[in-house]
Structures are given as structure tokens and as C-alpha cells.
Design a protein around this motif. Sequence first.
Motif, mmCIF file in Angstrom:
data_model
loop_
_atom_site.group_PDB
_atom_site.id
_atom_site.type_symbol
_atom_site.label_atom_id
_atom_site.label_comp_id
_atom_site.label_asym_id
_atom_site.label_seq_id
_atom_site.Cartn_x
_atom_site.Cartn_y
_atom_site.Cartn_z
ATOM 1 N N THR A 39 0.817 -1.209 0.000
ATOM 2 C CA THR A 39 0.000 0.000 0.000
ATOM 3 C C THR A 39 0.853 1.263 0.000
ATOM 4 O O THR A 39 0.663 2.152 -0.846
ATOM 5 C CB THR A 39 -0.948 0.007 1.215
ATOM 6 N N GLU A 40 1.775 1.372 0.926
ATOM 7 C CA GLU A 40 2.628 2.567 1.015
ATOM 8 C C GLU A 40 3.552 2.686 -0.197
ATOM 9 O O GLU A 40 3.775 3.773 -0.709
ATOM 10 C CB GLU A 40 3.452 2.541 2.306
ATOM 11 N N LYS A 43 1.607 4.095 -3.224
ATOM 12 C CA LYS A 43 1.377 5.539 -3.105
ATOM 13 C C LYS A 43 2.626 6.320 -3.510
ATOM 14 O O LYS A 43 2.556 7.299 -4.254
ATOM 15 C CB LYS A 43 0.999 5.898 -1.671
ATOM 16 N N MET A 44 3.770 5.874 -3.000
ATOM 17 C CA MET A 44 5.019 6.568 -3.312
ATOM 18 C C MET A 44 5.395 6.400 -4.779
ATOM 19 O O MET A 44 5.888 7.329 -5.406
ATOM 20 C CB MET A 44 6.139 6.036 -2.407
#
Length: 86
Positions: A39-40, A43-44
Motif C-alpha cells: 500500500t505505502e 502511493k510513493m
Amino acid sequence: MSRTIQYVYKKEHKELLFSYQQFRNIHEAVADAEGIDLTEFLKMELQVEAVSDTKAVRDYRDNYFRKLGFGKITLKPKENRPIGKK
């Protein structure tokens, strides 16, 4: 049509069936197979895509997966078989 991914995770060689219908790319498929939440990272990755070229995105992805313990991640070459031989 599914393909086979060959990859190394924590110095162990593995194979996995892969289809673009289920995942956007082979990196997402291997992370899912190993139970890693991206998930993170996703996003990045979108932020890097917005401000950089494709080489920067590829470098970011490769470095991130290397930190997770992955080695080489590739699609296994297709076998050319004559028609009627399956």
C-alpha cells in the motif's frame, strides 16, 4: 494467458504463475505471493511517476524490492511449441 515468473526471495529461487488480469505487474504478484503489503509503496510509486521519468520509477521499484529481500524477478521465456502439441 498466464505466464511464469521466476524470482529469488531471501536467497531462495521460486516460480509463480502470473496473469495481467490479476496484477498490474510482476512485482505486485511476487509481493502478494510472499504476503507483503504494498500500500505505502504504491502511493510513493505514483508520486515518483508524477515527477520523474520511467527510469527513476524503475530504479525506485528495484531498490525497494531489493530492500524487501527480493533478488532477480523475471518472466520465464515462452516455449515455442508447434500447433497441435500441447
